[in-house]
Write a protein that holds these residues in place. Structure first.
Motif, PDB file in Angstrom:
ATOM      1  N   PRO A 209       1.241  -1.823   0.156  1.00 57.97           N
ATOM      2  CA  PRO A 209       0.186   0.161   0.162  1.00 57.97           C
ATOM      3  C   PRO A 209       0.910   1.346  -0.150  1.00 57.97           C
ATOM      4  N   ALA A 210       2.254   1.792   0.291  1.00 52.05           N
ATOM      5  CA  ALA A 210       3.621   2.076   0.236  1.00 52.05           C
ATOM      6  C   ALA A 210       3.990   2.350  -0.614  1.00 52.05           C
ATOM      7  N   LYS A 211       3.523   2.233  -2.484  1.00 56.98           N
ATOM      8  CA  LYS A 211       4.480   2.134  -3.068  1.00 56.98           C
ATOM      9  C   LYS A 211       4.842   3.596  -3.413  1.00 56.98           C
ATOM     10  N   GLN A 212       4.243   4.983  -3.324  1.00 53.86           N
ATOM     11  CA  GLN A 212       4.589   6.025  -4.016  1.00 53.86           C
ATOM     12  C   GLN A 212       5.389   6.648  -2.821  1.00 53.86           C
ATOM     13  N   PRO A 213       4.694   6.340  -1.585  1.00 54.74           N
ATOM     14  CA  PRO A 213       6.277   7.028  -0.601  1.00 54.74           C
ATOM     15  C   PRO A 213       7.391   6.205  -0.836  1.00 54.74           C
ATOM     16  N   ALA A 214       7.157   4.740  -0.337  1.00 52.58           N
ATOM     17  CA  ALA A 214       8.439   4.092  -0.598  1.00 52.58           C
ATOM     18  C   ALA A 214       9.588   4.430  -1.595  1.00 52.58           C
ATOM     19  N   LEU A 215       9.429   5.131  -2.715  1.00 53.93           N
ATOM     20  CA  LEU A 215       9.985   5.823  -4.084  1.00 53.93           C
ATOM     21  C   LEU A 215      10.147   6.951  -3.363  1.00 53.93           C
ATOM     22  N   LEU A 216       9.357   7.656  -3.586  1.00 51.83           N
ATOM     23  CA  LEU A 216       9.907   8.641  -2.664  1.00 51.83           C
ATOM     24  C   LEU A 216      11.339   8.354  -1.988  1.00 51.83           C
ATOM     25  N   MET A 217      10.715   8.354  -1.245  1.00 50.03           N
ATOM     26  CA  MET A 217      11.775   7.496  -0.046  1.00 50.03           C
ATOM     27  C   MET A 217      13.450   7.874  -0.483  1.00 50.03           C
ATOM     28  N   ALA A 218      13.373   6.593  -1.142  1.00 51.34           N
ATOM     29  CA  ALA A 218      14.471   6.091  -2.619  1.00 51.34           C
ATOM     30  C   ALA A 218      15.201   6.691  -2.966  1.00 51.34           C
ATOM     31  N   ILE A 219      14.456   7.332  -3.484  1.00 51.32           N
ATOM     32  CA  ILE A 219      14.627   8.748  -4.783  1.00 51.32           C
ATOM     33  C   ILE A 219      15.633   9.801  -3.579  1.00 51.32           C
ATOM     34  N   THR A 220      15.559  10.317  -2.728  1.00 50.81           N
ATOM     35  CA  THR A 220      15.294  11.724  -2.084  1.00 50.81           C
ATOM     36  C   THR A 220      16.489  10.955  -1.352  1.00 50.81           C
ATOM     37  N   ALA A 221      16.702  10.238  -0.641  1.00 49.49           N
ATOM     38  CA  ALA A 221      17.835   9.337  -0.063  1.00 49.49           C
ATOM     39  C   ALA A 221      18.893   9.425  -1.003  1.00 49.49           C
ATOM     40  N   ILE A 222      18.446   8.550  -1.992  1.00 53.21           N
ATOM     41  CA  ILE A 222      19.909   8.687  -2.434  1.00 53.21           C
ATOM     42  C   ILE A 222      20.668  10.017  -3.672  1.00 53.21           C
ATOM     43  N   GLU A 223      19.338  10.957  -3.996  1.00 53.87           N
ATOM     44  CA  GLU A 223      20.085  11.971  -4.593  1.00 53.87           C
ATOM     45  C   GLU A 223      20.709  13.197  -3.161  1.00 53.87           C
ATOM     46  N   GLN A 224      19.979  12.471  -2.102  1.00 55.57           N
ATOM     47  CA  GLN A 224      20.885  13.396  -1.130  1.00 55.57           C
ATOM     48  C   GLN A 224      22.038  12.920  -1.368  1.00 55.57           C
ATOM     49  N   ILE A 225      22.805  11.593  -1.117  1.00 58.04           N
ATOM     50  CA  ILE A 225      23.697  11.003  -1.090  1.00 58.04           C
ATOM     51  C   ILE A 225      24.828  11.299  -2.498  1.00 58.04           C
ATOM     52  N   THR A 226      24.430  11.206  -2.929  1.00 60.41           N
ATOM     53  CA  THR A 226      25.228  11.311  -4.521  1.00 60.41           C
ATOM     54  C   THR A 226      25.004  12.672  -4.621  1.00 60.41           C
ATOM     55  N   SER A 227      24.465  13.774  -4.519  1.00 59.01           N
ATOM     56  CA  SER A 227      24.755  14.731  -4.410  1.00 59.01           C
ATOM     57  C   SER A 227      25.841  15.535  -3.397  1.00 59.01           C
ATOM     58  N   GLN A 228      25.529  14.986  -2.238  1.00 57.37           N
ATOM     59  CA  GLN A 228      26.801  15.154  -1.275  1.00 57.37           C
ATOM     60  C   GLN A 228      27.716  15.992  -1.205  1.00 57.37           C
ATOM     61  N   LEU A 229      27.596  13.354  -1.764  1.00 55.10           N
ATOM     62  CA  LEU A 229      29.959  13.433  -1.622  1.00 55.10           C
ATOM     63  C   LEU A 229      30.256  13.996  -2.796  1.00 55.10           C
ATOM     64  N   CYS A 230      30.936  13.674  -2.804  1.00 54.62           N
ATOM     65  CA  CYS A 230      32.147  14.054  -3.902  1.00 54.62           C
ATOM     66  C   CYS A 230      32.990  12.624  -4.345  1.00 54.62           C
ATOM     67  N   ASP A 231      33.219  12.261  -5.078  1.00 51.74           N
ATOM     68  CA  ASP A 231      33.630  11.244  -5.630  1.00 51.74           C
ATOM     69  C   ASP A 231      33.638  10.175  -5.269  1.00 51.74           C
ATOM     70  N   LEU A 232      32.480   9.742  -4.945  1.00 53.35           N
ATOM     71  CA  LEU A 232      31.890   8.249  -3.723  1.00 53.35           C
ATOM     72  C   LEU A 232      31.744   7.339  -5.112  1.00 53.35           C
ATOM     73  N   GLU A 233      33.055   6.487  -4.570  1.00 58.30           N
ATOM     74  CA  GLU A 233      32.897   4.897  -4.912  1.00 58.30           C
ATOM     75  C   GLU A 233      33.673   3.966  -4.123  1.00 58.30           C
TER      76      GLU A 233
END
Ligand code: HEM
Length: 427
Positions: A346-370
């Motif tokens: 029942p939570a597809k939309q909020p779960a997707l939004l949480m995951a997308i936001t979490a990934i965007e935050q980490i990939t935009s905040q940390l440089c040269d992430l590997e």
């Protein structure tokens, strides 16, 4: 690794390091046995596993032949079985059928429907920045332990109005229930205890949170029913969201195709998530159902009360049969990562939004992430139900400090609630 040929006496085991290292090899072997095959999900506990896409859809929608109530099956399972914390009966939407299920499900749907996407995104970003700030100066980190596993429950506990002092108990309760065979029953009992205190408190002192809304919902849940549905939402929501974030981050960091474009900026979090949902869904095998009577299903005899699981992962990755409409199995709507039928997530939309936001935050905040290790060396959590890296060690250019406005935002509104409560979800 060699997979020994399954014999009628030795069903293929869906737990332990061999399965965790090569689940798709196991699914190929099982598919060769037919649309439904016997598997071992714990020492001494077997299940029938559906690996065929059409059979999976048929089972998940057939409420006449199958029930979600595990109690008859459970009578023959040792009380300390490691699969009972996930499969054992509780009075929630997950284990009920028909009108009882519909009543719980309406209350859950309407409550989750109150989550406003822009407030959820803001809350996830705030928690993400706090968590990133805890390790960003070091240049190394484990994106599972320090990030993906911590983020979802921080957000759920804030939304449901859990007092900051009790949040750790919720986090430990859910983690213990999912991970530890020995302490799982105690962990669940403690989780129920802390949610029961929350429900009692909100009956006495309503707040602006999802617990207060659920208690006032027209379904008229009593205290125990409300406690059980909140506990279900937290436990059903936490682990798969963690795994979706972890699996998609791994796709972006470990896979050359995504890795190159992570730095080039071409691959989005959405692309990585879409790929994971098709190929490595966070809930790999579940959809537990039990035949109401002896039956034959897609040519396979099933006994009344027998445990039948659906392999969302195997069904998703099955090649469409020759001559069938391959287009019917493409696009985001066709995979079974969220299941289908009355018990679909029942939570597809909020779960997707949480995951997308979490990934965007980490990939935009940390440089040269590997990745700090070779992707092939990663350890996967054992267990039949989930597909989840145990750790995601990374390195990046250390950040001395977060930009000033980010620190300000992160420290503001620590108890901010991302849901607006007071109206109906649609109005
Ligand atoms: C915000 C996070 C989430 C919440 C609150 C949540 C909540 C729930 C609940 C309450 C159910 C039981 C529904 C019922 O039986 O009627 C459920 C089922 C399910 N959810 Fe989610 N979920 C979340 C995230 C996810 C994620 C990330 C995935 C995987 C991509 C997922 C996949 C599923 C599946 C496959 C089922 C069916 C399980 C079964 O058939 O036994 N969920 N979810």
């Amino acid at each position: 690794m060699s997979l020994s040929a399954p014999s009628p006496h030795e069903p293929l085991a869906l737990y332990g390091p061999d399965f965790a290292a090569d689940p798709h090899g196991h699914y190929r072997r099982l598919r060769a046995q037919g649309p439904v095959a016997r598997v071992r999900i714990a020492p001494g506990t077997d299940a029938m596993l559906v690996t065929d896409y059409q059979a999976a859809v048929d089972l998940l929608r057939d409420t006449d032949t199958f029930t979600k109530d595990p109690r008859a099956w459970q009578e023959g399972v040792p009380a300390d079985s490691p699969v009972l914390p996930v499969l054992g009966y509780r009075p929630t939407a997950m284990f009920t059928d028909g009108a009882v299920h519909a009543r719980y499900r309406d209350a859950i749907n309407d409550t989750l429907g109150l989550i406003e996407p822009h407030l959820l995104r803001a809350e996830v970003s705030r928690v993400a920045q706090q968590l990133i700030g805890e390790f960003s100066a070091t240049g190394t980190g484990d994106l599972i332990a320090q990030y993906a596993r911590r983020l979802p429950l921080h957000v759920f506990t804030a939304s449901f109005g859990v007092a900051p002092r009790d949040r750790r108990r919720i986090v430990l309760g859910v983690a213990g229930m999912m991970d530890s065979a020995a302490g799982a029953a105690d962990a669940y009992a403690d989780l129920v205890g802390v949610v029961a205190d929350l429900v009692a408190d909100r009956r006495a002192r309503p707040g602006r949170d999802l617990t207060t809304y659920l208690l006032g919902h027209p379904a008229g849940l009593d205290d125990d029913e409300a406690v059980r549905q909140i506990t279900l939402i937290m436990s059903a929501g936490h682990d798969p969201t963690t795994n979706l974030i972890g699996n998609a981050l791994l796709r972006m960091l470990g896979d050359a195709r995504h890795g190159v474009s992570l730095h080039g900026g071409a691959t989005t979090a959405q692309d990585a998530i879409a790929d994971v949902l098709w190929r490595d869904p966070p809930i790999a095998n579940l959809g537990a159902h039990y035949p109401r009577h002896d039956t034959e299903f897609h040519g396979v005899p099933l006994r009344a009360g027998q445990l039948v699981l659906v392999s969302f992962a195997a069904a998703n990755t099955q090649s469409p049969p020759a001559g069938s409409d391959a287009a019917a199995r493409s696009g985001d709507g066709a995979h079974l990562a969220w299941s289908t039928g009355p018990h679909r997530c029942p939570a597809k939309q909020p779960a997707l939004l949480m995951a997308i936001t979490a990934i965007e935050q980490i990939t935009s905040q940390l440089c040269d992430l590997e990745l700090a290790v070779d992707a092939a060396e990663l350890i996967w959590r054992p267990g039949p139900f989930h597909r989840a890296p145990a750790h995601l060690p990374v390195r990046f250019t250390p950040l001395d400090t977060l930009p000033e406005q980010d620190i300000r935002r992160a420290s503001e509104g620590a108890d901010h609630v991302p849901a607006r409560v007071g109206g109906t979800p649609n109005g």
